[in-house]
Design a protein around this motif. Structure first.
Motif, PDB file in Angstrom:
ATOM      1  N   PRO A  22       0.829  -1.216  -0.006  1.00  0.00           N
ATOM      2  CA  PRO A  22      -0.016  -0.077  -0.074  1.00  0.00           C
ATOM      3  C   PRO A  22       0.866   1.425  -0.241  1.00  0.00           C
ATOM      4  O   PRO A  22       0.421   2.373  -0.497  1.00  0.00           O
ATOM      5  CB  PRO A  22      -0.876  -0.083   1.189  1.00  0.00           C
ATOM      6  N   ASN A  23       1.906   1.424   0.516  1.00  0.00           N
ATOM      7  CA  ASN A  23       2.869   2.424   0.503  1.00  0.00           C
ATOM      8  C   ASN A  23       3.710   2.621  -0.627  1.00  0.00           C
ATOM      9  O   ASN A  23       4.333   3.752  -1.058  1.00  0.00           O
ATOM     10  CB  ASN A  23       3.636   2.314   1.634  1.00  0.00           C
ATOM     11  N   GLU A  24       3.636   1.741  -1.799  1.00  0.00           N
ATOM     12  CA  GLU A  24       4.635   1.952  -2.774  1.00  0.00           C
ATOM     13  C   GLU A  24       4.294   3.070  -3.717  1.00  0.00           C
ATOM     14  O   GLU A  24       5.063   3.814  -4.182  1.00  0.00           O
ATOM     15  CB  GLU A  24       4.723   0.600  -3.812  1.00  0.00           C
ATOM     16  N   VAL A  25       3.120   3.502  -3.880  1.00  0.00           N
ATOM     17  CA  VAL A  25       2.612   4.551  -4.471  1.00  0.00           C
ATOM     18  C   VAL A  25       3.000   5.823  -3.837  1.00  0.00           C
ATOM     19  O   VAL A  25       3.249   6.834  -4.651  1.00  0.00           O
ATOM     20  CB  VAL A  25       0.962   4.694  -4.576  1.00  0.00           C
ATOM     21  N   ASN A  26       3.486   6.064  -2.668  1.00  0.00           N
ATOM     22  CA  ASN A  26       4.032   6.988  -2.056  1.00  0.00           C
ATOM     23  C   ASN A  26       5.386   7.338  -2.246  1.00  0.00           C
ATOM     24  O   ASN A  26       5.772   8.547  -2.091  1.00  0.00           O
ATOM     25  CB  ASN A  26       3.530   7.003  -0.467  1.00  0.00           C
ATOM     26  N   ARG A  27       5.870   6.509  -2.902  1.00  0.00           N
ATOM     27  CA  ARG A  27       7.262   6.506  -3.117  1.00  0.00           C
ATOM     28  C   ARG A  27       7.673   7.338  -4.803  1.00  0.00           C
ATOM     29  O   ARG A  27       8.811   7.427  -5.248  1.00  0.00           O
ATOM     30  CB  ARG A  27       7.956   4.994  -3.376  1.00  0.00           C
ATOM     31  N   PHE A  28       6.392   7.652  -5.218  1.00  0.00           N
ATOM     32  CA  PHE A  28       6.569   8.208  -6.600  1.00  0.00           C
ATOM     33  C   PHE A  28       5.605   9.798  -6.607  1.00  0.00           C
ATOM     34  O   PHE A  28       4.603   9.811  -5.739  1.00  0.00           O
ATOM     35  CB  PHE A  28       5.821   7.478  -7.720  1.00  0.00           C
ATOM     36  N   GLY A  29       6.071  10.687  -7.418  1.00  0.00           N
ATOM     37  CA  GLY A  29       5.482  11.644  -7.385  1.00  0.00           C
ATOM     38  C   GLY A  29       6.284  13.104  -6.946  1.00  0.00           C
ATOM     39  O   GLY A  29       5.886  14.072  -6.635  1.00  0.00           O
ATOM     40  N   TYR A  30       7.467  12.779  -7.242  1.00  0.00           N
ATOM     41  CA  TYR A  30       8.617  13.695  -6.689  1.00  0.00           C
ATOM     42  C   TYR A  30       9.595  14.290  -7.623  1.00  0.00           C
ATOM     43  O   TYR A  30       9.325  13.785  -8.994  1.00  0.00           O
ATOM     44  CB  TYR A  30       9.412  12.897  -5.594  1.00  0.00           C
ATOM     45  N   VAL A  31      10.122  15.395  -7.396  1.00  0.00           N
ATOM     46  CA  VAL A  31      11.142  15.991  -8.381  1.00  0.00           C
ATOM     47  C   VAL A  31      12.431  15.010  -8.362  1.00  0.00           C
ATOM     48  O   VAL A  31      13.057  14.717  -7.158  1.00  0.00           O
ATOM     49  CB  VAL A  31      11.310  17.344  -7.955  1.00  0.00           C
ATOM     50  N   VAL A  32      12.987  14.591  -9.323  1.00  0.00           N
ATOM     51  CA  VAL A  32      14.124  13.623  -9.467  1.00  0.00           C
ATOM     52  C   VAL A  32      15.298  14.524  -9.995  1.00  0.00           C
ATOM     53  O   VAL A  32      15.044  15.001 -10.784  1.00  0.00           O
ATOM     54  CB  VAL A  32      13.886  12.430 -10.311  1.00  0.00           C
ATOM     55  N   GLU A  33      16.465  14.226  -9.077  1.00  0.00           N
ATOM     56  CA  GLU A  33      17.559  14.913  -9.682  1.00  0.00           C
ATOM     57  C   GLU A  33      18.756  13.813 -10.305  1.00  0.00           C
ATOM     58  O   GLU A  33      19.013  12.943  -9.320  1.00  0.00           O
ATOM     59  CB  GLU A  33      18.174  15.715  -8.781  1.00  0.00           C
ATOM     60  N   VAL A  34      19.129  14.136 -11.488  1.00  0.00           N
ATOM     61  CA  VAL A  34      19.992  13.071 -11.950  1.00  0.00           C
ATOM     62  C   VAL A  34      21.409  13.890 -12.303  1.00  0.00           C
ATOM     63  O   VAL A  34      21.491  14.925 -12.784  1.00  0.00           O
ATOM     64  CB  VAL A  34      19.568  12.404 -13.174  1.00  0.00           C
ATOM     65  N   ASN A  35      22.649  13.330 -12.063  1.00  0.00           N
ATOM     66  CA  ASN A  35      23.568  13.882 -12.228  1.00  0.00           C
ATOM     67  C   ASN A  35      24.336  13.230 -13.376  1.00  0.00           C
ATOM     68  O   ASN A  35      24.813  12.179 -13.333  1.00  0.00           O
ATOM     69  CB  ASN A  35      25.056  13.778 -11.033  1.00  0.00           C
ATOM     70  N   PRO A  36      24.204  13.818 -14.746  1.00  0.00           N
ATOM     71  CA  PRO A  36      24.432  13.265 -16.133  1.00  0.00           C
ATOM     72  C   PRO A  36      26.216  12.904 -16.074  1.00  0.00           C
ATOM     73  O   PRO A  36      26.334  12.374 -16.839  1.00  0.00           O
ATOM     74  CB  PRO A  36      24.044  14.216 -17.021  1.00  0.00           C
ATOM     75  N   TRP A  37      26.835  13.783 -15.354  1.00  0.00           N
ATOM     76  CA  TRP A  37      28.234  13.846 -15.515  1.00  0.00           C
ATOM     77  C   TRP A  37      29.030  12.574 -14.644  1.00  0.00           C
ATOM     78  O   TRP A  37      29.979  12.454 -14.674  1.00  0.00           O
ATOM     79  CB  TRP A  37      28.888  15.150 -14.945  1.00  0.00           C
ATOM     80  N   ASP A  38      28.021  11.578 -13.923  1.00  0.00           N
ATOM     81  CA  ASP A  38      28.699  10.449 -13.223  1.00  0.00           C
ATOM     82  C   ASP A  38      27.674   9.595 -13.504  1.00  0.00           C
ATOM     83  O   ASP A  38      26.593   9.101 -12.816  1.00  0.00           O
ATOM     84  CB  ASP A  38      28.733  11.009 -11.943  1.00  0.00           C
ATOM     85  N   PRO A  39      27.939   8.527 -14.491  1.00  0.00           N
ATOM     86  CA  PRO A  39      27.137   7.673 -14.825  1.00  0.00           C
ATOM     87  C   PRO A  39      26.855   6.509 -13.795  1.00  0.00           C
ATOM     88  O   PRO A  39      25.982   5.756 -13.815  1.00  0.00           O
ATOM     89  CB  PRO A  39      27.629   6.928 -16.045  1.00  0.00           C
ATOM     90  N   ALA A  40      28.008   6.764 -12.695  1.00  0.00           N
ATOM     91  CA  ALA A  40      27.689   5.568 -11.664  1.00  0.00           C
ATOM     92  C   ALA A  40      27.157   6.186 -10.408  1.00  0.00           C
ATOM     93  O   ALA A  40      26.766   5.479  -9.419  1.00  0.00           O
ATOM     94  CB  ALA A  40      29.112   5.177 -11.203  1.00  0.00           C
ATOM     95  N   SER A  41      26.372   7.561 -10.631  1.00  0.00           N
ATOM     96  CA  SER A  41      25.878   7.953  -9.314  1.00  0.00           C
ATOM     97  C   SER A  41      24.534   7.490  -9.154  1.00  0.00           C
ATOM     98  O   SER A  41      23.696   7.042 -10.191  1.00  0.00           O
ATOM     99  CB  SER A  41      25.919   9.580  -9.503  1.00  0.00           C
ATOM    100  N   THR A  42      24.001   7.661  -8.002  1.00  0.00           N
ATOM    101  CA  THR A  42      22.435   7.382  -7.586  1.00  0.00           C
ATOM    102  C   THR A  42      21.731   8.508  -7.977  1.00  0.00           C
ATOM    103  O   THR A  42      21.977   9.429  -6.912  1.00  0.00           O
ATOM    104  CB  THR A  42      22.394   6.658  -6.406  1.00  0.00           C
ATOM    105  N   PRO A  43      20.633   8.474  -8.790  1.00  0.00           N
ATOM    106  CA  PRO A  43      19.941   9.690  -8.558  1.00  0.00           C
ATOM    107  C   PRO A  43      18.954   9.838  -7.482  1.00  0.00           C
ATOM    108  O   PRO A  43      18.923   8.774  -6.753  1.00  0.00           O
ATOM    109  CB  PRO A  43      18.973   9.277 -10.007  1.00  0.00           C
ATOM    110  N   VAL A  44      18.380  10.883  -7.052  1.00  0.00           N
ATOM    111  CA  VAL A  44      17.745  11.329  -6.060  1.00  0.00           C
ATOM    112  C   VAL A  44      16.324  11.741  -6.054  1.00  0.00           C
ATOM    113  O   VAL A  44      16.057  12.331  -7.261  1.00  0.00           O
ATOM    114  CB  VAL A  44      18.650  12.580  -5.194  1.00  0.00           C
ATOM    115  N   LYS A  45      15.459  11.389  -5.224  1.00  0.00           N
ATOM    116  CA  LYS A  45      13.912  11.829  -5.177  1.00  0.00           C
ATOM    117  C   LYS A  45      14.006  13.021  -4.087  1.00  0.00           C
ATOM    118  O   LYS A  45      14.058  12.458  -2.908  1.00  0.00           O
ATOM    119  CB  LYS A  45      13.087  10.823  -5.052  1.00  0.00           C
ATOM    120  N   HIS A  46      13.531  14.113  -4.292  1.00  0.00           N
ATOM    121  CA  HIS A  46      13.858  15.330  -3.245  1.00  0.00           C
ATOM    122  C   HIS A  46      12.459  15.406  -2.583  1.00  0.00           C
ATOM    123  O   HIS A  46      11.366  16.128  -3.144  1.00  0.00           O
ATOM    124  CB  HIS A  46      14.270  16.464  -4.003  1.00  0.00           C
TER     125      HIS A  46
END
Length: 691
Positions: free
Chosen positions: A333-357
């Motif tokens: 029931p909580n999975e849907v609460n994990r979407f609907g955010y602004v995501v930030e991607v660092n395109p200069w580091d392909p190994a980086s983990t993108p973030v949900k703010h």
């Protein structure tokens, strides 16, 4: 250059051109469902206003949809003058077109092609299925696999950003969102009631983002993809880090992630923005449609929260819940609460983990775009793309660190994790003059003032402080719409892209449409949303105290057929503009002109890209630069000095069409299947766009 009447009016019956199959897969048929916002906030159920609106509609009859011939007299512009930005009279017409807008306007059409101005050239940059990573196989429509799609350009490109590669002249990173998949157009013989495991896995891989290096060529705007060290595919299975006040909250905890700090994937990424520190922000928009069995949620509080976010019903359209329990609300029931955010991607580091703010709130983010004040304060603007939902901004308590080194990047990657989230309220200067017909008030423009109401403050330690009575900080971060309801935010007509002008600091908002405005049980028209049954949308212009709480606003455009009485083009002569309907994405050219791409053109021609002059005697002059193929939407415009780029989304998506019976063969022609793609357009022989 003499300004001539464009004579580009088209006949229309006022309904959106978006196909029902697109509505089902793009937004879960949002516009045919009940309005999720049933709160009693500002302007809702205003008995006096509603009664006045109904009287106005009955009295004016068909005035709001009046159409005249291109040479006919227009009530709002019967001579060569119009109302300027400050309400004064300015002379329209004549003289040289402002730099950036000197091109021959493209006429409305329904061609299966990208139609561009005279003396311009075009080429596809990259299309669905083209290689992004080394080892990717050549695209084969009839032999798609999940593994291949993970290395190939994804489906239905929306936002596009172009970042120059240091030390490589005319070389860039192209970062593109892949908003959604339309399975009937991806797979022959697709059975919507019985999708296969491989189709599910391929669709998962076709979501997300692509990062691909592109190289230019001298004297041309053409861009060619190449395998660069930063090339990357992000999919609906990529791991994301959760930051901000909802990180670790029980509201985000699942069986797979009891820590509530790691999420698999990003969904329905619509528009976005490039930050001044070189990362990309992406908005998770219509995520609600991916989750099934909301009707099995019996807890009344949880059910009400789901309903407010448009999560309803049993099986989902794509049936992903059959293959992965995270899409089944009865099990997670909580999975849907994990979407609907602004995501930030660092395109200069392909190994980086993108973030949900989570400090920026959770709603149907069309995008998030950045303005930096003189003292380095970072302000992020975002609209909630739903009828009668709200406009937001986030003001960081940290200052941006200049420079391109690793230390500044590490610091700047935390800017959106500490600060204050606000929601907007707007009031009009002449509220008693608004009757829902779109008639201009006596002052000759729609204008007023606004306030930013604080909802949530996040400290440097990531902990939040709720500024809304009766809600915890975690609840405000996760159920931000409900917080906006409680403080009486102003209900807008689908606030989509929200863009600050880098030249002037003014902020512009595309309000795409709202056919439910003024219907029984819904808010009546108000000054920022002046038409009932609003099928063509408008563009809002804001002068904001960016780090403060006050602003003034006016409507730059009230879109539609210029020959209709309910349209407005900044005071410019309406016989001299291109028809425009359903503004969606916004961008600025190097000269400070606004450019608008459209989605769902209600004027019965293909969607397009338009330039709009913002200042001087020609303020409001609107010209169509290109149109996209039939069934397609114009997305992700990038307006440079030497080229224009657009994402062509869902070409050929017409009702009755499918992979078995394609309605389009763009971009490859012949008998090929239509493929979403990014296109570049440039002046023939080189030169500058619109100069």
């Amino acid at each position: 250059m003499k300004l001539l009447p464009l004579a580009l009016f088209v006949n229309h019956d006022g309904t959106s051109s978006r196909a029902s199959v697109t509505c089902r897969y793009k937004c879960g048929d949002a516009c045919s469902h009940a309005v999720p916002n049933t709160s009693g906030g500002q302007y809702f159920g205003d008995i006096v206003r509603t009664a006045m609106t109904r009287r106005g509609v009955l009295k004016s009859g068909a005035v709001a949809v009046l159409t005249l011939g291109a040479g006919g007299a227009l009530a709002a512009c019967s001579d060569e003058s119009g109302s300027g930005a400050d309400g004064t009279t300015t002379t329209a017409g004549g003289g040289q077109a402002p730099a950036g807008t000197a091109f021959t306007a493209v006429a409305p059409n329904t061609e299966d092609a990208v139609v561009i101005p005279e003396n311009y050239e075009q080429a596809v940059v990259i299309r669905w299925g083209d290689p992004v990573l080394p080892g990717a196989p050549a695209f084969d429509f009839d032999r798609q696999t999940p593994r291949a799609q993970e290395m190939q350009f994804g489906f239905n490109n929306d936002f596009a950003g172009l970042l120059p590669v240091e030390g490589r002249p005319n070389t860039h990173l192209l970062v593109v969102n892949h908003e959604y998949t339309t399975e009937p157009f991806m797979f022959r013989g697709y059975d919507a009631e019985n999708p296969t495991l491989e189709q599910f896995q391929t669709a998962i891989a076709a979501h997300g983002l692509s990062v691909v290096q592109v190289a230019g060529e001298p004297g041309s705007g053409r861009l060619t993809p190449e395998f660069g060290p930063n090339n990357r595919r992000i999919t609906a299975n990529t791991e994301f880090l959760v930051t901000g006040p909802a990180a670790g909250s029980p509201l985000l905890a699942t069986t797979a992630d009891p820590t509530a700090t790691r999420v698999l994937g990003t969904l329905n990424n619509c528009s976005g923005g490039i930050t001044p520190w070189g990362t990309v922000l992406s908005g998770e928009e219509n995520f609600n449609q991916y989750f099934a069995n909301a009707d099995q949620v019996t807890d009344p509080t949880a059910a009400a929260r789901l309903k407010r976010y448009g999560v309803t019903g049993g099986a989902s359209e794509r049936k992903w819940e059959r293959f992965d329990p995270r899409f089944d609300l009865a099990r997670e029931p909580n999975e849907v609460n994990r979407f609907g955010y602004v995501v930030e991607v660092n395109p200069w580091d392909p190994a980086s983990t993108p973030v949900k703010h989570t400090a920026l709130g959770r709603f149907k983010h069309e995008a998030a775009t950045i303005h930096v004040t003189d003292d380095g304060t970072v302000v992020a603007y975002s609209g909630d793309d739903e009828r009668f939902d709200y406009m937001y901004k986030f003001v960081s308590s940290r200052k941006m660190m200049p420079g391109a080194g690793q230390a500044s990047m590490r610091h700047n990657l935390t800017l959106l994790d500490a600060g204050t989230l606000y929601v907007a309220t707007l009031t009009g200067d002449e509220p008693d003059r608004i009757d829902g017909s779109g008639t201009l008030p006596p002052a000759g423009r729609f204008a007023g003032r606004g306030q930013w109401i604080p909802l949530l403050r996040t400290g440097d330690d990531g902990r939040g402080e709720s500024l809304v009575d009766g809600m915890s900080a975690e609840e405000v971060a996760v159920f931000t719409r409900l917080a906006g309801d409680r403080v009486g935010a102003t209900k807008m007509d689908r606030p989509e892209d929200f863009e600050p002008n880098p030249k002037t600091g003014k902020v512009y908002v595309a309000l795409t449409n709202n056919s439910k405005r003024g219907a029984d049980g819904t808010p009546a028209a108000d000054e920022p949303n002046p038409r009932n049954n609003n099928k063509n949308g408008q563009v809002l212009e804001i002068e904001d105290d960016h780090a403060g709480t006050e602003f003034t606003w006016n409507l730059l455009l009230v879109c539609g057929d210029p020959a209709a009485a309910d349209t407005y083009f900044g005071g410019f002569d309406k016989s001299r503009v291109s028809p425009i309907s359903c503004p969606d994405n916004l961008a600025f050219d190097p000269h400070g002109n606004l450019w608008i791409s459209t989605d769902g053109n209600a004027l019965k021609s293909n969607d397009g890209l338009f330039s709009v002059v913002l200042d001087g005697a020609r303020r409001g002059e609107t010209k169509q630069f290109l149109t996209v193929p039939k069934g397609a939407e114009t997305c992700g415009p990038i307006i440079g000095d030497s080229r224009v780029m657009v994402c062509v989304q869902h070409p050929g998506e017409l009702d009755g069409a499918s992979a078995d019976a394609p309605a389009s063969h763009w971009p490859d022609g012949g008998t090929s299947q239509p493929r979403p793609a990014v296109v570049a357009v440039w002046p023939a022989g080189g030169g500058r766009v619109g100069v």
